[in-house]
Motif scaffolding. Structure first.
Motif, PDB file in Angstrom:
ATOM      1  N   ASN A  62     -10.784   5.767  -5.509  1.00 43.73           N
ATOM      2  CA  ASN A  62      -9.379   5.483  -5.802  1.00 43.73           C
ATOM      3  C   ASN A  62      -8.465   6.055  -4.720  1.00 43.73           C
ATOM      4  OD1 ASN A  62     -10.163   4.209  -8.136  1.00 43.73           O
ATOM      5  ND2 ASN A  62      -9.761   5.954  -9.444  1.00 43.73           N
ATOM      6  N   TYR A  63      -8.790   7.241  -4.237  1.00 46.67           N
ATOM      7  CA  TYR A  63      -7.975   7.852  -3.176  1.00 46.67           C
ATOM      8  C   TYR A  63      -8.115   7.075  -1.871  1.00 46.67           C
ATOM      9  CZ  TYR A  63      -7.862  11.655  -6.537  1.00 46.67           C
ATOM     10  OH  TYR A  63      -7.699  12.386  -7.667  1.00 46.67           O
ATOM     11  N   LEU A  64      -9.323   6.617  -1.599  1.00 47.56           N
ATOM     12  CA  LEU A  64      -9.523   5.807  -0.396  1.00 47.56           C
ATOM     13  C   LEU A  64      -8.779   4.474  -0.491  1.00 47.56           C
ATOM     14  CD1 LEU A  64     -13.318   6.411   0.281  1.00 47.56           C
ATOM     15  CD2 LEU A  64     -11.376   7.362   1.528  1.00 47.56           C
ATOM     16  N   ALA A  65      -8.707   3.914  -1.697  1.00 49.17           N
ATOM     17  CA  ALA A  65      -7.953   2.670  -1.886  1.00 49.17           C
ATOM     18  C   ALA A  65      -6.469   2.898  -1.632  1.00 49.17           C
ATOM     19  CB  ALA A  65      -8.179   2.128  -3.295  1.00 49.17           C
ATOM     20  N   VAL A  66      -5.947   4.038  -2.059  1.00 47.36           N
ATOM     21  CA  VAL A  66      -4.538   4.371  -1.802  1.00 47.36           C
ATOM     22  C   VAL A  66      -4.284   4.439  -0.305  1.00 47.36           C
ATOM     23  CG1 VAL A  66      -2.779   6.168  -2.026  1.00 47.36           C
ATOM     24  CG2 VAL A  66      -4.191   5.573  -3.981  1.00 47.36           C
ATOM     25  N   VAL A  67      -5.162   5.118   0.413  1.00 48.23           N
ATOM     26  CA  VAL A  67      -5.020   5.230   1.868  1.00 48.23           C
ATOM     27  C   VAL A  67      -5.088   3.840   2.508  1.00 48.23           C
ATOM     28  CG1 VAL A  67      -6.128   6.117   3.966  1.00 48.23           C
ATOM     29  CG2 VAL A  67      -5.891   7.590   1.965  1.00 48.23           C
ATOM     30  N   GLY A  68      -6.001   3.009   2.033  1.00 47.63           N
ATOM     31  CA  GLY A  68      -6.136   1.656   2.571  1.00 47.63           C
ATOM     32  C   GLY A  68      -4.880   0.826   2.367  1.00 47.63           C
ATOM     33  N   VAL A  69      -4.294   0.903   1.183  1.00 45.55           N
ATOM     34  CA  VAL A  69      -3.076   0.124   0.910  1.00 45.55           C
ATOM     35  C   VAL A  69      -1.901   0.652   1.729  1.00 45.55           C
ATOM     36  CG1 VAL A  69      -1.386  -0.498  -0.859  1.00 45.55           C
ATOM     37  CG2 VAL A  69      -3.813  -0.692  -1.340  1.00 45.55           C
ATOM     38  N   VAL A  70      -1.792   1.965   1.858  1.00 45.64           N
ATOM     39  CA  VAL A  70      -0.718   2.524   2.693  1.00 45.64           C
ATOM     40  C   VAL A  70      -0.876   2.051   4.136  1.00 45.64           C
ATOM     41  CG1 VAL A  70       0.215   4.667   3.666  1.00 45.64           C
ATOM     42  CG2 VAL A  70      -0.242   4.512   1.227  1.00 45.64           C
ATOM     43  N   LEU A  71      -2.098   2.017   4.623  1.00 46.03           N
ATOM     44  CA  LEU A  71      -2.332   1.519   5.983  1.00 46.03           C
ATOM     45  C   LEU A  71      -2.005   0.032   6.107  1.00 46.03           C
ATOM     46  CD1 LEU A  71      -5.636   3.395   6.928  1.00 46.03           C
ATOM     47  CD2 LEU A  71      -3.323   3.822   7.784  1.00 46.03           C
ATOM     48  N   ILE A  72      -2.347  -0.754   5.099  1.00 46.85           N
ATOM     49  CA  ILE A  72      -2.039  -2.184   5.132  1.00 46.85           C
ATOM     50  C   ILE A  72      -0.528  -2.403   5.130  1.00 46.85           C
ATOM     51  CG2 ILE A  72      -2.163  -4.331   3.784  1.00 46.85           C
ATOM     52  CD1 ILE A  72      -5.007  -3.427   2.957  1.00 46.85           C
ATOM     53  N   VAL A  73       0.193  -1.678   4.294  1.00 44.64           N
ATOM     54  CA  VAL A  73       1.654  -1.815   4.249  1.00 44.64           C
ATOM     55  C   VAL A  73       2.260  -1.340   5.565  1.00 44.64           C
ATOM     56  CG1 VAL A  73       3.760  -1.015   3.102  1.00 44.64           C
ATOM     57  CG2 VAL A  73       1.792  -1.689   1.741  1.00 44.64           C
ATOM     58  N   SER A  74       1.742  -0.257   6.124  1.00 41.48           N
ATOM     59  CA  SER A  74       2.237   0.228   7.416  1.00 41.48           C
ATOM     60  C   SER A  74       1.987  -0.790   8.518  1.00 41.48           C
ATOM     61  CB  SER A  74       1.560   1.545   7.791  1.00 41.48           C
ATOM     62  OG  SER A  74       1.812   2.523   6.838  1.00 41.48           O
ATOM     63  N   LEU A  75       0.806  -1.377   8.514  1.00 41.41           N
ATOM     64  CA  LEU A  75       0.481  -2.403   9.500  1.00 41.41           C
ATOM     65  C   LEU A  75       1.389  -3.625   9.328  1.00 41.41           C
ATOM     66  CD1 LEU A  75      -1.453  -3.256  11.793  1.00 41.41           C
ATOM     67  CD2 LEU A  75      -2.923  -4.229  10.025  1.00 41.41           C
ATOM     68  N   GLY A  76       1.624  -4.024   8.081  1.00 39.94           N
ATOM     69  CA  GLY A  76       2.544  -5.134   7.818  1.00 39.94           C
ATOM     70  C   GLY A  76       3.952  -4.820   8.281  1.00 39.94           C
ATOM     71  N   SER A  77       4.389  -3.583   8.069  1.00 35.65           N
ATOM     72  CA  SER A  77       5.714  -3.162   8.529  1.00 35.65           C
ATOM     73  C   SER A  77       5.816  -3.236  10.044  1.00 35.65           C
ATOM     74  CB  SER A  77       5.999  -1.727   8.054  1.00 35.65           C
ATOM     75  OG  SER A  77       7.202  -1.252   8.573  1.00 35.65           O
ATOM     76  N   TYR A  78       4.752  -2.847  10.724  1.00 38.16           N
ATOM     77  CA  TYR A  78       4.739  -2.885  12.183  1.00 38.16           C
ATOM     78  C   TYR A  78       4.689  -4.328  12.706  1.00 38.16           C
ATOM     79  CZ  TYR A  78       3.160  -2.261  16.977  1.00 38.16           C
ATOM     80  OH  TYR A  78       3.042  -2.331  18.337  1.00 38.16           O
TER      81      TYR A  78
END
Length: 130
Positions: A62-78
């Motif tokens: 679950n913690y790894l999924a949180v990190v993955g989603v934060v990275l996906i949103v950050s990548l989308g923002s970029y």
């Protein structure tokens, strides 16, 4: 398989709707292109979490999924040049994750109920044979 696709689409729909509502309440002016960008990021996040939570077997998935989603949103923002602050990225990821985990827990509960029903049906069959 059909139920899994319905669950994935429901999760995607709820995540997209909540992200758009949060952006509207935050005063962001949304264009059609921005809505499509948000939908793309939500779709990628939903797909990632669904596959990750289904196939990865670790105690802290679950913690790894949180990190993955934060990275996906950050990548989308970029990529889409949203210029989100850290708070915006975490809020967007948080809303998406809450909805994804709610659906994941509902899916687990359904599986548990189905297993209990199978056990009771097996017990009935065993009683009929005796």
């Amino acid at each position: 398989m059909k139920n899994k696709l319905i669950l994935i689409f429901a999760t995607f729909s709820m995540a997209t709707t909540m992200i758009l509502v949060v952006n509207i309440l935050g005063g962001t002016s949304l264009t059609n292109f921005i809505v499509l960008e948000v939908m793309a990021v939500c779709a990628l996040s939903t797909l990632f979490c669904t596959l990750f939570l289904t196939y990865v077997q670790t105690d802290f998935k679950n913690y790894l999924a949180v990190v993955g989603v934060v990275l996906i949103v950050s990548l989308g923002s970029y990529i889409f040049n949203w210029q989100l602050s850290l708070v915006g990225i975490l809020l967007s990821a948080g809303v998406t994750l809450v909805l994804i985990f709610i659906n994941y827990e509902l899916d687990k509960q359904t599986a548990k109920e189905m297993n209990q029903l199978l056990k009771s049906l097996k017990a009935d069959d065993d009683n009929k044979e005796a």
